[in-house]
Scaffold this active site. Structure first.
Site, PDB file in Angstrom:
ATOM      1  N   HIS A   1     -35.821  12.123 -34.337  1.00  0.00           N
ATOM      2  CA  HIS A   1     -35.045  12.756 -35.408  1.00  0.00           C
ATOM      3  C   HIS A   1     -35.706  14.084 -35.798  1.00  0.00           C
ATOM      4  O   HIS A   1     -36.805  14.395 -35.350  1.00  0.00           O
ATOM      5  CB  HIS A   1     -34.932  11.829 -36.626  1.00  0.00           C
ATOM      6  CG  HIS A   1     -36.251  11.384 -37.173  1.00  0.00           C
ATOM      7  ND1 HIS A   1     -36.749  10.115 -37.014  1.00  0.00           N
ATOM      8  CD2 HIS A   1     -37.196  12.055 -37.854  1.00  0.00           C
ATOM      9  CE1 HIS A   1     -37.934  10.035 -37.574  1.00  0.00           C
ATOM     10  NE2 HIS A   1     -38.232  11.198 -38.094  1.00  0.00           N
TER      11      HIS A   1
HETATM   12  C1  T46 Z   1     -41.435  11.109 -39.124  1.00  0.00           C
HETATM   13  C2  T46 Z   1     -42.238  10.077 -38.426  1.00  0.00           C
HETATM   14  C3  T46 Z   1     -43.596  10.561 -38.086  1.00  0.00           C
HETATM   15  C4  T46 Z   1     -38.135   4.743 -46.108  1.00  0.00           C
HETATM   16  O1  T46 Z   1     -37.410   3.956 -46.740  1.00  0.00           O
HETATM   17  N1  T46 Z   1     -39.001   5.568 -46.750  1.00  0.00           N
HETATM   18  C5  T46 Z   1     -39.823   6.424 -46.096  1.00  0.00           C
HETATM   19  O2  T46 Z   1     -40.601   7.159 -46.735  1.00  0.00           O
HETATM   20  C6  T46 Z   1     -39.745   6.483 -44.670  1.00  0.00           C
HETATM   21  C7  T46 Z   1     -40.632   7.442 -43.874  1.00  0.00           C
HETATM   22  C8  T46 Z   1     -38.862   5.660 -44.036  1.00  0.00           C
HETATM   23  N2  T46 Z   1     -38.075   4.801 -44.753  1.00  0.00           N
HETATM   24  C9  T46 Z   1     -37.155   3.907 -44.033  1.00  0.00           C
HETATM   25  C10 T46 Z   1     -36.017   4.611 -43.326  1.00  0.00           C
HETATM   26  C11 T46 Z   1     -35.745   3.726 -42.129  1.00  0.00           C
HETATM   27  O3  T46 Z   1     -34.838   2.708 -42.509  1.00  0.00           O
HETATM   28  O4  T46 Z   1     -37.890   3.231 -43.012  1.00  0.00           O
HETATM   29  C12 T46 Z   1     -37.090   3.078 -41.849  1.00  0.00           C
HETATM   30  C13 T46 Z   1     -37.797   3.671 -40.650  1.00  0.00           C
HETATM   31  O5  T46 Z   1     -37.853   5.096 -40.842  1.00  0.00           O
HETATM   32  P1  T46 Z   1     -37.789   6.103 -39.610  1.00  0.00           P
HETATM   33  O6  T46 Z   1     -36.779   5.631 -38.635  1.00  0.00           O
HETATM   34  O7  T46 Z   1     -37.572   7.456 -40.157  1.00  0.00           O
HETATM   35  O8  T46 Z   1     -39.238   5.922 -39.003  1.00  0.00           O
HETATM   36  P2  T46 Z   1     -39.997   6.769 -37.913  1.00  0.00           P
HETATM   37  O9  T46 Z   1     -41.307   6.113 -37.707  1.00  0.00           O
HETATM   38  O10 T46 Z   1     -39.149   6.978 -36.719  1.00  0.00           O
HETATM   39  O11 T46 Z   1     -40.223   8.189 -38.577  1.00  0.00           O
HETATM   40  C14 T46 Z   1     -41.128   8.349 -39.633  1.00  0.00           C
HETATM   41  C15 T46 Z   1     -40.564   9.346 -40.655  1.00  0.00           C
HETATM   42  O12 T46 Z   1     -39.295   8.961 -41.127  1.00  0.00           O
HETATM   43  C16 T46 Z   1     -40.392  10.716 -40.062  1.00  0.00           C
HETATM   44  O13 T46 Z   1     -40.243  11.641 -41.097  1.00  0.00           O
HETATM   45  O14 T46 Z   1     -41.579  12.260 -38.835  1.00  0.00           O
HETATM   46  O15 T46 Z   1     -42.349   8.866 -39.154  1.00  0.00           O
END
Ligand code: T46
Length: 137
Positions: free
Chosen positions: A52
Site C-alpha cells: 500500500h
Molecule cells: C506501513 C507498514 C510498515 C490499525 O487499526 N491501526 C494502525 O495504526 C495500523 C498501522 C493498522 N491498523 C489496522 C488496519 C488493518 O486492519 O491493522 C490492520 C493491518 O494494517 P496494515 O494492513 O496496514 O498492516 P501492514 O503491516 O501491511 O502495514 C503497516 C502500516 O499500516 C503501514 O503504514 O507502512 O506497516
C-alpha cells in the site's frame, strides 16, 4: 519525486558496557513530529506486509530486532532497502508504495508515524495509486 526524499537515517547510538541505547526526537532526527508508534512482530516465515501507499502519512521504519527487505516505489522508480540495524531508520515520505518481505525470525519492525491511523489515507490498490501519481505529476 517522492522516492528522492526517501532515505536511510542514522540515529544516535549511546554505547556503554551495559549495551546500546538509540533514541529518536520528532522534528530533530526525523522531518516530522511523531503522533503514532506501532510495531510488527511474529511475522510468519515467508510472510509479507505492506502492499500500500499513504496519501499524506510520513513514517520512519526501523528493524528494532532482526531484519527485512522493503521495496519503495513512487510509481516511476523502485528501490530496495535491507534493514538490519536498530540505529538505522528508513524515512518514507507520502505517496510511496511499499512491499516488505524476507523477515528474519523474531523480527520486530518499529514504525514512527506522523499521524494517527486513518484508513482513508491508504491506497491499497496499486492501479489507483499509479493513477494518482500520474494526475499529480
Ligand atoms: C506501513 C507498514 C510498515 C490499525 O487499526 N491501526 C494502525 O495504526 C495500523 C498501522 C493498522 N491498523 C489496522 C488496519 C488493518 O486492519 O491493522 C490492520 C493491518 O494494517 P496494515 O494492513 O496496514 O498492516 P501492514 O503491516 O501491511 O502495514 C503497516 C502500516 O499500516 C503501514 O503504514 O507502512 O506497516
Amino acid at each position: 519525486m517522492a522516492l528522492e526524499h526517501a532515505r536511510v537515517i542514522e540515529l544516535p547510538k549511546i554505547s556503554d558496557s551495559r549495551g546500546n541505547l538509540t533514541f529518536v526526537e520528532g522534528g530533530r532526527h526525523i522531518p516530522f513530529e511523531i503522533k503514532r508508534i506501532y510495531y510488527l512482530y511474529d511475522v510468519p516465515g515467508g510472510g509479507a506486509r505492506g502492499g500500500h501507499a499513504h496519501k499524506k502519512l510520513e513514517q520512519l521504519v526501523i528493524a528494532a530486532s532482526g531484519s527485512f527487505e522493503i521495496v519503495l516505489d513512487d510509481g516511476r522508480n523502485k528501490k530496495k532497502y535491507f534493514l538490519n540495524r536498530s540505529y538505522y531508520g528508513l524515512y518514507i515520505p507520502q505517496m510511496v508504495w511499499r512491499e516488505m518481505e524476507n523477515f528474519s525470525s523474531g523480527t520486530v519492525c518499529l514504525v514512527l508515524a506522523s499521524d494517527i491511523y486513518d484508513e482513508d489515507d491508504y491506497f491499497r490498490n496499486y492501479q489507483m495509486f499509479l493513477n494518482s501519481c500520474t494526475i499529480t505529476r
